[in-house]
Design a protein around this motif. Sequence first.
Motif, PDB file in Angstrom:
ATOM      1  N   CYS A  11       0.826  -1.212   0.000  1.00 35.97           N
ATOM      2  CA  CYS A  11       0.000   0.000   0.000  1.00 35.97           C
ATOM      3  C   CYS A  11       0.857   1.257   0.000  1.00 35.97           C
ATOM      4  O   CYS A  11       1.844   1.347   0.709  1.00 35.97           O
ATOM      5  N   LYS A  12       0.447   2.244  -0.834  1.00 39.47           N
ATOM      6  CA  LYS A  12       1.161   3.521  -0.875  1.00 39.47           C
ATOM      7  C   LYS A  12       0.347   4.650  -0.258  1.00 39.47           C
ATOM      8  O   LYS A  12       0.685   5.816  -0.445  1.00 39.47           O
ATOM      9  N   GLY A  13      -0.704   4.285   0.444  1.00 47.31           N
ATOM     10  CA  GLY A  13      -1.448   5.290   1.205  1.00 47.31           C
ATOM     11  C   GLY A  13      -2.137   6.352   0.372  1.00 47.31           C
ATOM     12  O   GLY A  13      -2.340   7.477   0.836  1.00 47.31           O
ATOM     13  N   CYS A  14      -2.545   6.005  -0.848  1.00 50.12           N
ATOM     14  CA  CYS A  14      -3.114   7.020  -1.747  1.00 50.12           C
ATOM     15  C   CYS A  14      -4.527   7.430  -1.346  1.00 50.12           C
ATOM     16  O   CYS A  14      -5.007   8.483  -1.734  1.00 50.12           O
ATOM     17  N   GLY A  15      -5.211   6.571  -0.613  1.00 51.99           N
ATOM     18  CA  GLY A  15      -6.535   6.934  -0.113  1.00 51.99           C
ATOM     19  C   GLY A  15      -7.691   6.674  -1.068  1.00 51.99           C
ATOM     20  O   GLY A  15      -8.836   6.985  -0.740  1.00 51.99           O
ATOM     21  N   GLN A  16      -7.429   6.110  -2.236  1.00 49.94           N
ATOM     22  CA  GLN A  16      -8.513   5.850  -3.192  1.00 49.94           C
ATOM     23  C   GLN A  16      -9.565   4.899  -2.614  1.00 49.94           C
ATOM     24  O   GLN A  16     -10.765   5.085  -2.833  1.00 49.94           O
ATOM     25  N   CYS A  17      -9.115   3.913  -1.908  1.00 50.31           N
ATOM     26  CA  CYS A  17     -10.046   2.943  -1.321  1.00 50.31           C
ATOM     27  C   CYS A  17     -10.884   3.583  -0.209  1.00 50.31           C
ATOM     28  O   CYS A  17     -12.062   3.270  -0.054  1.00 50.31           O
ATOM     29  N   TYR A  37       4.758   4.098   4.349  1.00 53.52           N
ATOM     30  CA  TYR A  37       3.405   4.652   4.321  1.00 53.52           C
ATOM     31  C   TYR A  37       2.561   4.038   5.428  1.00 53.52           C
ATOM     32  O   TYR A  37       2.794   2.903   5.845  1.00 53.52           O
ATOM     33  N   CYS A  60      -8.223   0.339  -6.091  1.00 52.79           N
ATOM     34  CA  CYS A  60      -6.807   0.298  -5.690  1.00 52.79           C
ATOM     35  C   CYS A  60      -5.902   0.090  -6.907  1.00 52.79           C
ATOM     36  O   CYS A  60      -6.010  -0.923  -7.591  1.00 52.79           O
ATOM     37  N   ASP A  62      -2.830  -0.595  -6.936  1.00 51.35           N
ATOM     38  CA  ASP A  62      -1.712  -1.494  -6.654  1.00 51.35           C
ATOM     39  C   ASP A  62      -2.151  -2.885  -6.219  1.00 51.35           C
ATOM     40  O   ASP A  62      -1.348  -3.647  -5.691  1.00 51.35           O
TER      41      ASP A  62
END
Length: 69
Positions: A11-17, A37, A60, A62
């Motif tokens: 996880c890269k912590g992008c927040g999409q989920c 992250y 997600c 990724d």
Amino acid sequence: MPRVTFREERCKGCGQCVIACPKKIISFSEKLNEKGYHPATVTEDKMKDCIGCASCGRMCPDLVITVEK
Ligand code: SF4
Ligand code: SF4
């Protein structure tokens, strides 16, 4: 009961989920993963509210999230 699992190390912590979840049960963990992250997760107490819609997994980029119904 639906269940989501996160491969937290990816996880890269992008927040999409977090945005995608209609039940707003996804949050960021306190801990850091190997990439540095705060990984997305669903805590055990929130898991019971999951409806298994898989919106989180589709969003997600990724492939971190697996949804089981
Ligand atoms: S499957 Fe749906 S309700 Fe469950 S965590 Fe993912 S987006 Fe939220
Ligand atoms: S969409 Fe994927 S990469 Fe982004 S925060 Fe959620 S689990 Fe992490």
